[in-house]
Design a protein around this motif. Structure first.
Motif: not given
Length: 375
Positions: A89-96
């Motif tokens: 499971h990996i997480i980021t933001t939609p504004i990268e």
């Protein structure tokens, strides 16, 4: 008069940086991996540069690894850590930046479970949402320090502390932050951070990845034993030396530079926000000192940029990596802008070379062009 206002895309090479690089583009040409005397000179130059960058950024020399730039550093940080660790499971933001977003999309196709954090209307990460979506399978979270389009500065320390409690790796894209935020890596709860030289008046094609001691990460480029066996390829000695000099100059002057640029930025920003139908994107407070991003009603941004170019003002509508795209900005859509306002946006990013005469002239020109296009 030519007025360059796109320093978030790239910066002018500092003369002192060029002077530092020149010997390694001519006389000191030897391959650092060779064993003879002149090769030891270039090898020493690399290690001296590594030591300098580590010192200025508050890291250990063995935690700094040279790459070809920010995109490679982002790719390595993300792909290398998930490959070396168990969680899926990996997480980021939609504004990268797309160097991060496209890497996450690639990994999702490979079977990884990808989550995207919520951000508010300023682009700031929702910390409560982050805590709620973390689970025992979460391997990595990647959040940029400062946004390349709207300049919003994220609460990196708060995010890092949340992740540290759960032993989850934290990668930060620090490419835009390096020129405008005074930080020490040893004081941040961060495991990996990406950097690029050409955002701080250094050469293009060189960057670095900070890998905190003890962080599990695999190489993504295989070959020789350069960079202590973690990043293969003959080193770009001249650019490494230039990168170190650029870091040295920028960190010495960062407080004065930020104050100077912020003053110019505020003059230009306040002038443009007086225009009807012009809206500021991003945080008004938690923002890089050089960044202005505005959405403009009833103006086609492509026509705006062309007319500004004809009058000697060089700007953009967002990331240089998406220049030419007619699609609305993914960053502005994520913070709630309509398709029209997300498409018709202007990014102005100032630098240390700008002066008050240029800023006043740019203000007049931009206002005149907007008025012309609205007729």
């Amino acid at each position: 008069m030519e007025i360059y206002l796109d320093n978030s895309a790239t910066t002018k090479l500092d003369k002192e940086v060029l002077e530092e690089m020149l010997p390694y583009l001519t006389g000191e040409f030897a391959n650092p991996s060779s064993i003879y005397t002149i090769a030891r000179t270039t090898k020493q130059a690399i290690e001296k540069s590594r030591d300098l960058i580590a010192d200025k950024l508050g890291a250990k020399s063995k935690e700094i690894f040279f790459t070809s730039g920010g995109s490679e550093s982002d790719n390595w940080a993300i792909k290398g850590t998930v490959d070396a660790n168990i969680g899926k499971h990996i997480i980021t933001t939609p504004i990268e930046h797309h160097a991060v977003l496209n890497t996450f999309e690639y990994l999702e196709k490979k079977g990884y479970d990808v989550s995207y954090l919520k951000v508010d209307s300023d682009g700031i990460v929702d910390l409560e949402y982050l805590e709620n979506i973390l689970n025992e399978n979460t391997a990595l979270v990647s959040v940029m320090y400062a946004n390349n389009e709207i300049g919003t500065i994220e609460p990196i320390e708060k995010i890092g502390n949340i992740l540290k409690e759960r032993n989850i790796l934290f990668h930060v894209d620090g490419v835009q932050a390096l020129s405008g935020i005074d930080f020490k890596l040893k004081d941040l709860p961060v495991d990996l951070m990406s950097f690029s030289a050409h955002k701080i008046r250094g050469p293009k094609g060189i960057g670095a990845l900070y890998i905190k001691e003890g962080t599990k990460i695999n190489p993504i480029i295989h070959g020789g034993s350069q960079e202590r066996g973690r990043r293969a390829g003959t080193e770009n000695v001249a650019s490494i030396v230039g990168f170190a000099k650029a870091v040295d100059i920028s960190r010495k002057n960062i407080k004065n530079d930020v104050k100077y640029i912020e003053n110019l930025r505020n003059i230009l920003m306040n002038s443009l926000l007086e225009i009807d139908g012009v809206y500021l994107n991003g945080s008004s407070k938690n923002r890089l000192s050089n960044n202005i991003n505005i959405s403009i009603e009833k103006v086609d941004v492509q026509a705006l940029l062309m007319m500004l170019d004809m009058r000697g003002v060089y700007a953009s509508s967002g990331s240089a990596c998406t220049a030419g795209s007619m699609a609305p900005s993914h960053v502005l859509k994520s913070i709630g802008r309509s398709d029209e306002l997300a498409r018709n946006c202007l990014r102005l990013s100032l630098g240390i070379d700008n002066n008050i005469y240029e800023i006043n002239e740019a203000s007049v020109i931009i206002r005149e062009v907007i008025e012309t296009l609205r007729r």
